[in-house]
Write a protein that holds these residues in place. Structure first.
Motif, PDB file in Angstrom:
ATOM      1  N   LYS A   1       0.814  -1.207   0.000  1.00 39.61           N
ATOM      2  CA  LYS A   1       0.000   0.000   0.000  1.00 39.61           C
ATOM      3  C   LYS A   1       0.855   1.267   0.000  1.00 39.61           C
ATOM      4  CE  LYS A   1      -4.238  -1.525  -0.008  1.00 39.61           C
ATOM      5  NZ  LYS A   1      -5.110  -1.237  -1.177  1.00 39.61           N
ATOM      6  N   ASP A   2       0.380   2.256  -0.773  1.00 39.18           N
ATOM      7  CA  ASP A   2       0.934   3.607  -0.702  1.00 39.18           C
ATOM      8  C   ASP A   2      -0.110   4.482  -0.009  1.00 39.18           C
ATOM      9  OD1 ASP A   2       3.052   5.674  -2.015  1.00 39.18           O
ATOM     10  OD2 ASP A   2       1.032   6.529  -1.971  1.00 39.18           O
ATOM     11  N   ARG A   3       0.198   4.951   1.175  1.00 40.32           N
ATOM     12  CA  ARG A   3      -0.799   5.674   1.968  1.00 40.32           C
ATOM     13  C   ARG A   3      -1.039   7.091   1.460  1.00 40.32           C
ATOM     14  NH1 ARG A   3      -3.681   1.837   4.494  1.00 40.32           N
ATOM     15  NH2 ARG A   3      -2.300   0.277   5.439  1.00 40.32           N
ATOM     16  N   SER A   4      -0.124   7.633   0.687  1.00 40.22           N
ATOM     17  CA  SER A   4      -0.300   9.002   0.187  1.00 40.22           C
ATOM     18  C   SER A   4      -1.282   9.062  -0.975  1.00 40.22           C
ATOM     19  CB  SER A   4       1.050   9.580  -0.247  1.00 40.22           C
ATOM     20  OG  SER A   4       1.959   9.601   0.835  1.00 40.22           O
ATOM     21  N   SER A   5      -1.309   8.011  -1.798  1.00 39.74           N
ATOM     22  CA  SER A   5      -2.189   7.993  -2.973  1.00 39.74           C
ATOM     23  C   SER A   5      -3.406   7.104  -2.783  1.00 39.74           C
ATOM     24  CB  SER A   5      -1.404   7.494  -4.193  1.00 39.74           C
ATOM     25  OG  SER A   5      -1.006   6.139  -4.007  1.00 39.74           O
ATOM     26  N   ASN A   6      -3.417   6.329  -1.694  1.00 38.41           N
ATOM     27  CA  ASN A   6      -4.464   5.318  -1.462  1.00 38.41           C
ATOM     28  C   ASN A   6      -4.474   4.276  -2.577  1.00 38.41           C
ATOM     29  OD1 ASN A   6      -5.496   6.365   1.002  1.00 38.41           O
ATOM     30  ND2 ASN A   6      -6.603   7.935  -0.142  1.00 38.41           N
TER      31      ASN A   6
END
Length: 325
Positions: free
Chosen positions: A25-30
């Motif tokens: 997961k990339d939390r900045s881009s969802n």
């Protein structure tokens, strides 16, 4: 648990499919992290530098695609140095620099090990703390590994030169030291897990390339599992591992360290200008890239989590706070 420095993503999926999904997961881009390198482009669709990494891309028949640097061929290593300016730091140097950090924190030589002949000897004596600086203060103290690669400063699961597996009791990473302190000061599994979460929440790192970032996240998850296993002769249950992975997916993030945005997310924009003679299309470069202004990029700025306040913040705001940019 079998200890292998080259993490096979299928084995993570066997523990829980949610576990690997969380680590990607990339939390900045969802969305998911991206490859951010051309090293896999020959594999075709789904492996280009801007493509997101999905479990199907790296499991099943593709489960040997992502390998740690020490397991790559010399040709691959040289290409990544040339193309991506990728470098590695020998584990003994990581230890020496981490010892300098502890020297400042403790006000004396590192209590964890003694440096010797480009290696180290672990000090077996329990780490002692003062009334003003307790063991929980050490666990909660914030650490950040910039351009972390496979995170050798945070965890030393294997020697970065030889690839030899390192027993948890002899590791020298910043997170490893926190986990050792926890193991020396708690009396039950519940407390160990509670403080391990706090240790993860205070350990940060960022990396540009998606494959290295995933390896870093895997190494951090595995080092927590291995420290726990060394103490209790079992690994934490699936739900606990997912909680660990969620923290890791926030704290070890993908970022262009010069722009503070998701790699390759800056872009040119076409602006329509209406004139007497019709519509002109003006191609406008990203303002931040054009002016080298870190707060003006049109890419996706990276977010990290302030666990104490339970809120997210843009990393660029943390870096530039109080500065004129």
């Amino acid at each position: 648990m079998e200890h292998n420095i080259d993490v096979v993503e299928d084995k993570i999926c066997n523990l829980s499919s949610v576990l690997l999904e969380t680590l990607l997961k990339d939390r900045s881009s969802n969305k998911n992290i991206i490859w951010a390198t051309d090293n896999y482009s020959k594999l075709g669709i789904g492996y280009q530098k801007k493509d997101h990494i999905f479990p199907a891309s790296i499991t099943g028949r593709n489960n040997t695609i992502i390998r740690p640097r020490v397991a790559k061929t010399k040709e691959e290593q040289i290409k990544r140095i040339r193309d991506n300016a990728e470098v590695f730091t020998p584990s003994w140097i990581c230890n020496a620099q981490n010892n300098l950090i502890d020297q400042q924190w403790f006000g004396s030589n590192s209590p964890f090990n003694e440096e010797k002949n480009n290696s180290w000897i672990t000090i077996e004596k329990k780490i002692s703390f003062s009334e003003t600086k307790t063991w929980t203060d050490y666990v909660d103290d914030t650490r950040l590994e910039i351009t972390c690669g496979e995170a050798p400063y945070l965890t030393s699961r294997y020697d970065t030169v030889s690839g030899e597996y390192i027993d948890p009791n002899n590791r020298i990473g910043l997170l490893d030291r926190k986990l050792r302190v926890i193991s020396e000061n708690v009396n039950n599994k519940e407390d160990w897990i509670y403080y391990a979460k706090r240790a993860l929440q205070s350990s940060y790192g960022f990396e540009f390339q998606g494959d290295s970032l995933l390896i870093a996240r895997e190494n951090i998850l595995l080092t927590v599992m291995e420290h726990y296993e060394a103490l209790y002769d079992e690994i934490p249950n699936k739900d606990i591992l997912i909680e660990f992975a969620e923290i890791i997916s926030w704290n070890i993030w993908q970022m262009d360290g010069l722009k503070y945005v998701i790699p390759l997310s800056c872009h040119n924009e076409d602006i329509e200008e209406f004139t007497l003679f019709g519509i002109n299309i003006i191609h406008q470069e990203c303002p931040g890239c054009k002016k080298n202004a870190v707060t003006k990029h049109n890419g996706i700025y990276c977010k990290i989590k302030d666990w104490e306040k339970n809120k997210t913040v843009k990393y660029v705001n943390v870096v530039t706070r109080g500065k004129r940019v």
